[in-house]
Design an enzyme around this catalytic site. Sequence first.
Site, short mmCIF file in Angstrom:
data_model
loop_
_atom_site.label_atom_id
_atom_site.label_comp_id
_atom_site.label_asym_id
_atom_site.label_seq_id
_atom_site.Cartn_x
_atom_site.Cartn_y
_atom_site.Cartn_z
N MET A 18 -5.63 19.54 63.07
CA MET A 18 -4.21 19.86 62.98
C MET A 18 -3.92 20.79 61.81
O MET A 18 -3.07 21.68 61.90
CB MET A 18 -3.37 18.59 62.85
CG MET A 18 -3.11 17.88 64.16
SD MET A 18 -1.64 16.84 64.08
CE MET A 18 -2.10 15.67 62.79
N ASP A 37 -8.82 22.02 51.17
CA ASP A 37 -9.65 21.05 51.89
C ASP A 37 -10.90 20.76 51.07
O ASP A 37 -11.33 21.59 50.27
CB ASP A 37 -10.05 21.62 53.26
CG ASP A 37 -10.35 20.53 54.28
OD1 ASP A 37 -11.24 19.69 54.01
OD2 ASP A 37 -9.71 20.52 55.33
N ASP A 60 -9.97 17.95 46.52
CA ASP A 60 -10.05 16.51 46.76
C ASP A 60 -8.63 16.00 46.55
O ASP A 60 -8.15 15.91 45.41
CB ASP A 60 -11.02 15.86 45.77
CG ASP A 60 -11.04 14.34 45.88
OD1 ASP A 60 -10.22 13.77 46.65
OD2 ASP A 60 -11.84 13.71 45.16
N ASN A 87 -1.26 17.05 54.99
CA ASN A 87 -1.88 16.80 56.29
C ASN A 87 -3.17 16.01 56.22
O ASN A 87 -3.56 15.36 57.19
CB ASN A 87 -2.13 18.15 56.98
CG ASN A 87 -2.95 18.03 58.23
OD1 ASN A 87 -2.46 17.63 59.29
ND2 ASN A 87 -4.23 18.37 58.13
N TYR A 150 -4.95 2.05 58.29
CA TYR A 150 -4.33 3.29 58.77
C TYR A 150 -2.82 3.09 58.93
O TYR A 150 -2.02 3.89 58.42
CB TYR A 150 -4.96 3.71 60.10
CG TYR A 150 -4.44 5.04 60.62
CD1 TYR A 150 -4.89 6.23 60.06
CD2 TYR A 150 -3.53 5.10 61.66
CE1 TYR A 150 -4.42 7.46 60.53
CE2 TYR A 150 -3.06 6.31 62.14
CZ TYR A 150 -3.50 7.49 61.57
OH TYR A 150 -3.03 8.69 62.03
N LYS A 154 0.30 4.85 56.75
CA LYS A 154 1.23 5.74 57.44
C LYS A 154 2.66 5.24 57.33
O LYS A 154 3.61 6.04 57.30
CB LYS A 154 0.79 5.93 58.90
CG LYS A 154 -0.52 6.70 59.04
CD LYS A 154 -0.48 8.06 58.34
CE LYS A 154 -1.74 8.87 58.57
NZ LYS A 154 -1.66 10.21 57.91
N THR A 185 -7.94 16.19 68.06
CA THR A 185 -8.50 16.66 66.80
C THR A 185 -9.87 16.02 66.57
O THR A 185 -10.23 15.05 67.24
CB THR A 185 -7.60 16.27 65.61
OG1 THR A 185 -7.62 14.84 65.46
CG2 THR A 185 -6.18 16.75 65.81
#
Length: 244
Positions: A18, A37, A60, A87, A150, A154, A185
Amino acid sequence: MNRLNGKIAVITGAAQGMGESHARKFISEGAKVVIADILEEKGQALAEKLGENATFTKLDATNADNWESAITKAENTFGPVNILVNNAGISMSKSIEDMTEDDYRKIVDINQVSVFLGMKAVTPSMKKADGGSIVNISSMNGLVGGAIGYTDTKFAVRGMTKAAALSLADKGIRVNSVHPGVIETPMIAQADSKDTIQEFAKHIPNKRVAKPEEVSNLVLFLASDESSYSTGSEFVVDGGLTAQ
């Protein structure tokens, strides 16, 4: 079109998936983009492909010093930052019984702490730019239950978005969260989550997994001045999953 003409953007986790889609979309709309990244080889290769309006910085996202360096590079290369897309993220499909403390803390650091660090680091730069837009990529699991770790992080991103939006509104900085469903992805191809995702996808009302570009179109809207009166809100792109 030039919906981001003159804008400077930092996108984390932008070497693939993404994040790469967001970077490509932003540049096509006139932005200058810092691809941030930890995947140095992929990120550098993508920046070279995208041309003079892209640059790569190794980041990082869990490290505050790395963040300071990334924002400094963005300013030195292009100018003060107008847009941040948080992201970067990971998933891990383990039960609460199987997940170790180290597993859990890794997810929290990458999915949650990195968002805080990014917003904190970019704020002075956005003040120089007389405002900006922060887009935090959460998940549909920031709205409904899912995997331990997760889901927790989120939901936290959703909460941080609202808190930051209130804190930064008087500085002209907008903060919104995006909540994708099942997106095509590299993350969903991981060995420990692929089977779970494929089974879950059967229950999507739209009967398909989304393309990254479909998320990028929403992120573009939030990054642009078109969404100038939207802040502290969550925007869902999940094929109808959370409507059930």
